[in-house]
Structures are given as structure tokens and as C-alpha cells.
Write a protein that holds these residues in place. Structure first.
Motif, PDB file in Angstrom:
ATOM      1  N   HIS A 197      27.111   0.580  34.854  1.00  0.00           N
ATOM      2  CA  HIS A 197      27.121   1.890  34.204  1.00  0.00           C
ATOM      3  C   HIS A 197      28.451   2.604  34.434  1.00  0.00           C
ATOM      4  CE1 HIS A 197      25.185   5.480  32.527  1.00  0.00           C
ATOM      5  NE2 HIS A 197      25.633   6.181  33.555  1.00  0.00           N
ATOM      6  N   PHE A 198      29.023   2.427  35.621  1.00  0.00           N
ATOM      7  CA  PHE A 198      30.311   3.037  35.945  1.00  0.00           C
ATOM      8  C   PHE A 198      31.499   2.162  35.538  1.00  0.00           C
ATOM      9  CE2 PHE A 198      27.716   4.928  39.592  1.00  0.00           C
ATOM     10  CZ  PHE A 198      27.548   6.141  38.944  1.00  0.00           C
ATOM     11  N   ALA A 199      31.214   1.009  34.905  1.00  0.00           N
ATOM     12  CA  ALA A 199      32.257   0.061  34.499  1.00  0.00           C
ATOM     13  C   ALA A 199      33.069  -0.412  35.698  1.00  0.00           C
ATOM     14  CB  ALA A 199      33.174   0.673  33.435  1.00  0.00           C
ATOM     15  N   TRP A 259       7.841  -4.916  40.576  1.00  0.00           N
ATOM     16  CA  TRP A 259       9.258  -5.073  40.259  1.00  0.00           C
ATOM     17  C   TRP A 259       9.542  -4.742  38.794  1.00  0.00           C
ATOM     18  CZ3 TRP A 259      12.926  -4.750  43.451  1.00  0.00           C
ATOM     19  CH2 TRP A 259      14.219  -5.170  43.131  1.00  0.00           C
ATOM     20  N   THR A 260       8.686  -5.230  37.898  1.00  0.00           N
ATOM     21  CA  THR A 260       8.882  -4.913  36.487  1.00  0.00           C
ATOM     22  C   THR A 260       8.623  -3.428  36.229  1.00  0.00           C
ATOM     23  OG1 THR A 260       6.618  -5.664  36.042  1.00  0.00           O
ATOM     24  CG2 THR A 260       8.391  -7.244  35.691  1.00  0.00           C
ATOM     25  N   PHE A 261       7.665  -2.859  36.929  1.00  0.00           N
ATOM     26  CA  PHE A 261       7.393  -1.416  36.815  1.00  0.00           C
ATOM     27  C   PHE A 261       8.607  -0.605  37.262  1.00  0.00           C
ATOM     28  CE2 PHE A 261       5.826   2.335  39.273  1.00  0.00           C
ATOM     29  CZ  PHE A 261       5.384   3.112  38.202  1.00  0.00           C
ATOM     30  N   ALA A 262       9.183  -0.955  38.409  1.00  0.00           N
ATOM     31  CA  ALA A 262      10.340  -0.216  38.916  1.00  0.00           C
ATOM     32  C   ALA A 262      11.532  -0.329  37.978  1.00  0.00           C
ATOM     33  CB  ALA A 262      10.711  -0.728  40.309  1.00  0.00           C
ATOM     34  N   GLY A 263      11.675  -1.473  37.308  1.00  0.00           N
ATOM     35  CA  GLY A 263      12.794  -1.666  36.409  1.00  0.00           C
ATOM     36  C   GLY A 263      12.744  -0.798  35.168  1.00  0.00           C
ATOM     37  N   ARG A 264      11.620  -0.174  34.899  1.00  0.00           N
ATOM     38  CA  ARG A 264      11.508   0.743  33.768  1.00  0.00           C
ATOM     39  C   ARG A 264      11.809   2.187  34.162  1.00  0.00           C
ATOM     40  NH1 ARG A 264       6.732  -2.558  33.337  1.00  0.00           N
ATOM     41  NH2 ARG A 264       7.157  -4.283  31.903  1.00  0.00           N
ATOM     42  N   CYS A 291      18.680  12.582  39.158  1.00  0.00           N
ATOM     43  CA  CYS A 291      19.671  12.942  38.146  1.00  0.00           C
ATOM     44  C   CYS A 291      19.053  12.972  36.757  1.00  0.00           C
ATOM     45  CB  CYS A 291      20.839  11.966  38.181  1.00  0.00           C
ATOM     46  SG  CYS A 291      21.872  12.115  39.649  1.00  0.00           S
ATOM     47  N   ARG A 292      18.178  12.045  36.450  1.00  0.00           N
ATOM     48  CA  ARG A 292      17.502  12.062  35.145  1.00  0.00           C
ATOM     49  C   ARG A 292      16.681  13.338  34.979  1.00  0.00           C
ATOM     50  NH1 ARG A 292      13.691   7.763  34.870  1.00  0.00           N
ATOM     51  NH2 ARG A 292      13.575   8.150  32.621  1.00  0.00           N
ATOM     52  N   GLN A 293      16.005  13.756  36.041  1.00  0.00           N
ATOM     53  CA  GLN A 293      15.212  14.986  35.957  1.00  0.00           C
ATOM     54  C   GLN A 293      16.108  16.209  35.773  1.00  0.00           C
ATOM     55  OE1 GLN A 293      13.282  14.066  39.768  1.00  0.00           O
ATOM     56  NE2 GLN A 293      11.305  14.294  38.756  1.00  0.00           N
ATOM     57  N   GLU A 311      16.451  18.824  32.342  1.00  0.00           N
ATOM     58  CA  GLU A 311      16.342  20.284  32.336  1.00  0.00           C
ATOM     59  C   GLU A 311      17.452  20.921  31.495  1.00  0.00           C
ATOM     60  OE1 GLU A 311      14.139  22.470  34.532  1.00  0.00           O
ATOM     61  OE2 GLU A 311      12.960  20.649  34.215  1.00  0.00           O
ATOM     62  N   ARG A 312      18.570  20.217  31.353  1.00  0.00           N
ATOM     63  CA  ARG A 312      19.706  20.697  30.568  1.00  0.00           C
ATOM     64  C   ARG A 312      19.701  20.159  29.140  1.00  0.00           C
ATOM     65  NH1 ARG A 312      24.498  22.082  33.470  1.00  0.00           N
ATOM     66  NH2 ARG A 312      25.680  20.993  31.842  1.00  0.00           N
ATOM     67  N   GLY A 313      18.654  19.396  28.797  1.00  0.00           N
ATOM     68  CA  GLY A 313      18.581  18.816  27.473  1.00  0.00           C
ATOM     69  C   GLY A 313      19.398  17.555  27.297  1.00  0.00           C
ATOM     70  N   GLN A 314      19.772  16.906  28.427  1.00  0.00           N
ATOM     71  CA  GLN A 314      20.558  15.685  28.378  1.00  0.00           C
ATOM     72  C   GLN A 314      19.711  14.498  28.819  1.00  0.00           C
ATOM     73  OE1 GLN A 314      24.067  18.030  30.525  1.00  0.00           O
ATOM     74  NE2 GLN A 314      24.754  15.985  29.952  1.00  0.00           N
ATOM     75  N   THR A 315      20.110  13.323  28.349  1.00  0.00           N
ATOM     76  CA  THR A 315      19.388  12.096  28.668  1.00  0.00           C
ATOM     77  C   THR A 315      20.302  11.135  29.410  1.00  0.00           C
ATOM     78  OG1 THR A 315      18.009  12.314  26.696  1.00  0.00           O
ATOM     79  CG2 THR A 315      18.113  10.140  27.713  1.00  0.00           C
ATOM     80  N   LEU A 316      19.783  10.528  30.460  1.00  0.00           N
ATOM     81  CA  LEU A 316      20.527   9.544  31.229  1.00  0.00           C
ATOM     82  C   LEU A 316      19.708   8.269  31.309  1.00  0.00           C
ATOM     83  CD1 LEU A 316      22.745   8.554  33.207  1.00  0.00           C
ATOM     84  CD2 LEU A 316      21.462   9.674  35.040  1.00  0.00           C
ATOM     85  N   SER A 317      20.308   7.164  30.908  1.00  0.00           N
ATOM     86  CA  SER A 317      19.646   5.890  31.048  1.00  0.00           C
ATOM     87  C   SER A 317      20.682   4.830  31.382  1.00  0.00           C
ATOM     88  CB  SER A 317      18.902   5.509  29.767  1.00  0.00           C
ATOM     89  OG  SER A 317      19.800   5.380  28.684  1.00  0.00           O
ATOM     90  N   LEU A 318      20.258   3.815  32.133  1.00  0.00           N
ATOM     91  CA  LEU A 318      21.105   2.697  32.484  1.00  0.00           C
ATOM     92  C   LEU A 318      20.709   1.486  31.651  1.00  0.00           C
ATOM     93  CD1 LEU A 318      21.177   2.828  36.397  1.00  0.00           C
ATOM     94  CD2 LEU A 318      22.610   4.073  34.775  1.00  0.00           C
ATOM     95  N   SER A 319      21.698   0.642  31.372  1.00  0.00           N
ATOM     96  CA  SER A 319      21.381  -0.620  30.706  1.00  0.00           C
ATOM     97  C   SER A 319      20.873  -1.601  31.746  1.00  0.00           C
ATOM     98  CB  SER A 319      22.631  -1.170  30.023  1.00  0.00           C
ATOM     99  OG  SER A 319      23.653  -1.410  31.001  1.00  0.00           O
ATOM    100  N   GLY A 320      20.397  -2.740  31.269  1.00  0.00           N
ATOM    101  CA  GLY A 320      19.979  -3.807  32.191  1.00  0.00           C
ATOM    102  C   GLY A 320      18.619  -3.583  32.805  1.00  0.00           C
ATOM    103  N   LEU A 321      17.687  -2.959  32.047  1.00  0.00           N
ATOM    104  CA  LEU A 321      16.349  -2.782  32.578  1.00  0.00           C
ATOM    105  C   LEU A 321      15.687  -4.131  32.822  1.00  0.00           C
ATOM    106  CD1 LEU A 321      14.883   0.120  30.384  1.00  0.00           C
ATOM    107  CD2 LEU A 321      15.725   0.246  32.705  1.00  0.00           C
ATOM    108  N   ARG A 322      14.945  -4.261  33.901  1.00  0.00           N
ATOM    109  CA  ARG A 322      14.157  -5.467  34.147  1.00  0.00           C
ATOM    110  C   ARG A 322      12.893  -5.379  33.322  1.00  0.00           C
ATOM    111  NH1 ARG A 322      15.660  -3.726  39.273  1.00  0.00           N
ATOM    112  NH2 ARG A 322      13.597  -2.882  39.659  1.00  0.00           N
ATOM    113  N   THR A 323      12.598  -6.407  32.584  1.00  0.00           N
ATOM    114  CA  THR A 323      11.423  -6.380  31.708  1.00  0.00           C
ATOM    115  C   THR A 323      10.455  -7.487  32.076  1.00  0.00           C
ATOM    116  OG1 THR A 323      12.563  -7.770  30.119  1.00  0.00           O
ATOM    117  CG2 THR A 323      12.709  -5.386  29.802  1.00  0.00           C
TER     118      THR A 323
END
Length: 512
Positions: free
Chosen positions: A75-77, A136-141, A494-496, A500-512
Motif C-alpha cells: 500500500h505504501f509502495a 484467517w479468511t475472516f480476518a483478511g476481509r 484508521c478506517r473508522q 467519520e470524515r467521509g473517506q474510504t481506506l482499503s488495502l489490496s491483497g485481501l485474503r479470500t
């Protein structure tokens, strides 16, 4: 006029560094305050002459594809730090005259080792594997636990699958209950092994570790997951997160200790917080400072909150914090030795069931890993200890207790590694008093709250506090202790905050 920030993060351990870097990358004005002279906290590093010692944490999880550190650094490259997978992850000597247990990285090899060491325990491990896969799959979401608002609930419910609902029936169970459920509760050797391993990762033995938590930490050493040894030192991880913070325009202020938080409710002052503290070094040493921010993220133990907030802390929330069991303290031996004196093929991590002062967890540096000159090795041995009694000792009694603990740990290391006290090139011991000075944690507490069923997951403390604009992350919050876990707690907070500010944060590479 006093500078007003979007966010001030307090505590530059891995959780605080992660939170500050994430928020700065999203365009918020962020300052990260740390009382120590370097970042890292319990995952920091110090030097003694030619030797580099990891303060507390000596191994890392979450570097595998889809792991928390891998996702955050992507995410931070930033590249992954150079690291070696641990195989075996640990060698556990139960001091019962039988061969030590080798926790192999390859799942099939570990399964064969388990059956040889603990015959008939297959049903227990099979149940743990099922629970771990669901967890593990639950946490990855990236669920939010425990939920405190409709938004939180909206992040939790989509992460659930039928397997999670089924495993939820064991939400109040312990690992010891899993043993009984599978008919494996009568093996005292297996129980002792589990007690030793779980104490490392959950602060609790098998009969007090949440089953859903224990099932996952018992699987952390095996591929496709794994535990890793960082090249250089644990400080490498902090340095990468510092880079991410700077790239986002955030600022790290070392030697800045926060002494008080005050909710800003003055007319015309707007919502937010004022932080007051003292500079501990540099040109401004001894000077007071004050900052204002809309939000504050506390990446420090929850036991610090009553002193920081005083009467602003709601009575019920204060009672819950004060009623928590004390986390452990640690006695940590830092030594250096000629590598030729170590046993042949000495593993990186060992555990010894030792009576006085307690079970030893031992980490040995690799040749050429930057921790010791060629031909030498650093050896770090830690023991959990009640923290508060160390603070009530007069100087003479303290020195005596420390010397006795050092001698007892060296006896354990002589039993484990064959090294006599006279052979150490360097030897020193840190107590909870030393950890308090280093980390600023109350009583030098290490690790989190202990993953008892009453404090795990939906029953734990939330990152969203009862006070608007005040957030928590770190090892007091789900999913617990360890650098991988506290990074996830920072992501959750940070997502929460951004929502509150109307912004969305998500990371790539979710475990499915």
C-alpha cells in the motif's frame, strides 16, 4: 495561534507508525509523538559496542503474500524487508528427558512431528486447522471488532461466512476446551507444550486462551504463513514505516512525551483535542509543548488512559480499564557469545521449560545478519514476570533480585545451550523497570491484555472509544499482540476515523 492538526498519534511503536503513515497518505495533517529517542517501542533496537539487540520482539509474522505487513508495505509502495523464514519456527524443550519438539514450517513435516511427540492428538490439531482457516479468511476481509456503530457493523457482517458462524459457537471456549472436546485432554505433555507456546502469543495458558485465537497462533509457523527473521534488526520495519510517514507529509517528533489530553469544548474552539507535554531532548529539552487536533490516536497501553484523561474518562469506561488483569512484565537477558560455543545447527528460536525464574524463550542471531561480528552471536532470552513487584523494591533489594534473576537465567541457558556464565562476552539483564524507561508503558508491561475469551474479538476493547475523536490501536485492541496484529489494529482504527470524515481506506491483497 496554536497549530491545529487533523490527527496526532501518540506512541511510535509499530501500531502508531502504521496509523500515522496510513492517515498521512490519505492527505491528513499528522504528527506522531514519541517519548523515546527512536521509534519501534517493544520492537525497537539498541546497541552495545559491536552488538545489536532487539529490545523485545525478535520475530515477525505477516510477510507472506496477503499477510498484514506485506499488504501494508505494498500500500505504501515499499519493498518487503529482507527476511529469512524460520524453519523450525521454534524448538521447544519440555525438560522431561524426551527429544524437544521442532515446529517445522512445512505442514506435513509438522504433522508428522506432532504425531510422534503427541500420539493420538490428531483430532485436536484437525479442529484447530478448521478454526484457523475460518479465522484467517475472516480476518483478511478487514472486519471491525468489536462493532460500536452501524458503520462498524456494516464492515463486520459482510466479512462473515457460514464457517465463522459455526466457529462462533466456540467464542466462549478456551484451547483447553478444544482438548477436552476432541478427547485429547488427558495428555499432560501436549498440555504443557500448549501452555508454553500460548503464553508467548496470548499472555495466557491453554485454559485461559480463547479457542478461536489459539487455533490461529498455533498455526502461525507453517507455510503458507510463517515466522520470519529480519536482516539487520527489528528496527528495519520501523524505518520503513517512518519512510511511509514522511512520504505522506507526516512528521515524527521524538523525545516528546504527552502528559495530558483535554477535550476542546470551549466556545468557538470547535471539536477536537489539546495535547500537552514536555520535550525530553534537543534544543527544546525541558520545554512544555501544546498541540491541537481534531482526532487523537493512542497507540499506547489502555492502562495509560486514566492518567492522561483524568475526570474526562467516563466512569464506566474507567472501571472497565481498571478492572482488567495486569499484563505481564518481562525479564530479558541480552548476551553475546562466540558462535563456535553454540550447539551444532543451533536453531534461531528455542523455548525451555525452566522453573526459576520461569520458562525461557531464546532467540539466537544468524551469521551475517548484522547483529554481531562474524564468528559471534547475540543471544536474547526472555521470561514473563509479574511487573509491579519490581517497582516496590529498595535499591539494594532490587539489585539483589536482579542479580539472582540473571544468575538463574544463565543457569537455564547453560542447560539449554551448554554455555557457562564465564563464557559470555556480554551479559546484561533488563527488568520491568528498564522497560518502563524504554517504552513509557505503565510498569513496563509487555504484550497485550491476554487473549482470554472475555477479552477476545467481540468481547474486547474497541478501537472506537466513548470520547469522540479519540481512537485506540496497538496490542490492547483486536487482534492482539505482535507486529502483524498491531498493524491490523492500526488499519482498523484508521478506517473508522476516515469514515467519520467521509473517506474510504482499503488495502489490496485481501485474503479470500
Amino acid at each position: 495561534m496554536e497549530k491545529r492538526l487533523d490527527v496526532v498519534v501518540v506512541g511510535a511503536g509499530i501500531a502508531g507508525l502504521t496509523a500515522a503513515a496510513l492517515l498521512a497518505r490519505e492527505g491528513l495533517t499528522v504528527e506522531l509523538l514519541e517519548a523515546h529517542q527512536q521509534s519501534g517501542g517493544c520492537a525497537g533496537t539498541f546497541r552495545r559496542g559491536p552488538y545489536t539487540f532487539d529490545v523485545g520482539a525478535t520475530q515477525v509474522a505477516g510477510l507472506e503474500p496477503g499477510g498484514s505487513h506485506q499488504r501494508l508495505l505494498a500500500h505504501f509502495a515499499l519493498p518487503l524487508p529482507q527476511a529469512t523464514p524460520l524453519d523450525p519456527a521454534c524448538v521447544v524443550d519440555l525438560a522431561d528427558g524426551q527429544p524437544p519438539v521442532r515446529i517445522w514450517r512445512e505442514p506435513e513435516r509438522w504433522a508428522a512431528e506432532r504425531e510422534q511427540q503427541f500420539p493420538g492428538s490428531g483430532r485436536f490439531w484437525q479442529l484447530c486447522a478448521v478454526l484457523h482457516q475460518a479465522n484467517w479468511t475472516f480476518a483478511g476481509r478487514d472486519p471491525v471488532l468489536p462493532p460500536r456503530t452501524l458503520w462498524d457493523l456494516g464492515q463486520l457482517l459482510p466479512a462473515l461466512r457460514p464457517a465463522n458462524l459455526a466457529s462462533g459457537l466456540l467464542a466462549g471456549a478456551t484451547v483447553a476446551d478444544l482438548l477436552a472436546l476432541t478427547g485429547c485432554g488427558g495428555d499432560p505433555r501436549l498440555r504443557r507444550f500448549l501452555d508454553l507456546q500460548l503464553r508467548l502469543y496470548s499472555q495466557e495458558p491453554a485454559d485461559r486462551t480463547a479457542a478461536l485465537y489459539g487455533a490461529t497462533v498455533l498455526a502461525m509457523g507453517q507455510a503458507p504463513l510463517g515466522l520470519w527473521h529480519l536482516q539487520g534488526s527489528m528496527q528495519v520495519l520501523s524505518q520503513q514505516l517512518e519512510q511511509a510517514l514522511a512520504a505522506g507529509g507526516g512528521q515524527l517528533r521524538l523525545r516528546h512525551r504527552v502528559k495530558a489530553l483535554q477535550r476542546n469544548n470551549e466556545p468557538g474552539g470547535g471539536a477536537g483535542w489539546r495535547l500537552q507535554g514536555e520535550q525530553l531532548g534537543g534544543a527544546g529539552k525541558g520545554q512544555e509543548f501544546s498541540l491541537s487536533a481534531t482526532n487523537v490516536v493512542l497507540a499506547i497501553p489502555v492502562q495509560s488512559l486514566p492518567a492522561l484523561l483524568g475526570q474526562q474518562l467516563p466512569a464506566g469506561y474507567r472501571s472497565r480499564i481498571e478492572d482488567l488483569s495486569d499484563p505481564s512484565g518481562a525479564l530479558v537477558f541480552y548476551g553475546a557469545i562466540e558462535r563456535a560455543l553454540l550447539p551444532a545447527n543451533c536453531p534461531s528460536h528455542l523455548q525451555l521449560d525452566w522453573a526459576d525464574p520461569g520458562t525461557l524463550f531464546v532467540s539466537v542471531s544468524h551469521e551475517g545478519d548484522g547483529r554481531a561480528p562474524v564468528g559471534l552471536a547475540t543471544v536474547i532470552a526472555s521470561v514473563f514476570t509479574p511487573a509491579k513487584p519490581w517497582f516496590g523494591l529498595e535499591p539494594t533489594a532490587y539489585d539483589q533480585a536482579k542479580a539472582e534473576a540473571l544468575a538463574a537465567m544463565q543457569r537455564g541457558l547453560e542447560s539449554l545451550l551448554g554455555i557457562s556464565p564465564a563464557q559470555w562476552r556480554h551479559a546484561e539483564l533488563a527488568t520491568p523497570r528498564g522497560f518502563e524507561r524504554w517504552t513509557g508503558r505503565p510498569f513496563g508491561f509487555v504484550g497485550g491484555l491476554g487473549q482470554h475469551p472475555s477479552r477476545f474479538g467481540p468481547f474486547g476493547l474497541a478501537s472506537r472509544t466513548p470520547l469522540p475523536g479519540l481512537w485506540l490501536c496497538g496490542d490492547s485492541i483486536h487482534p492482539g499482540e505482535g507486529t502483524a496484529a498491531v498493524g491490523l489494529s492500526a488499519l482498523m482504527a484508521c478506517r473508522q476515523l476516515l469514515a467519520e470524515r467521509g473517506q474510504t481506506l482499503s488495502l489490496s491483497g485481501l485474503r479470500t
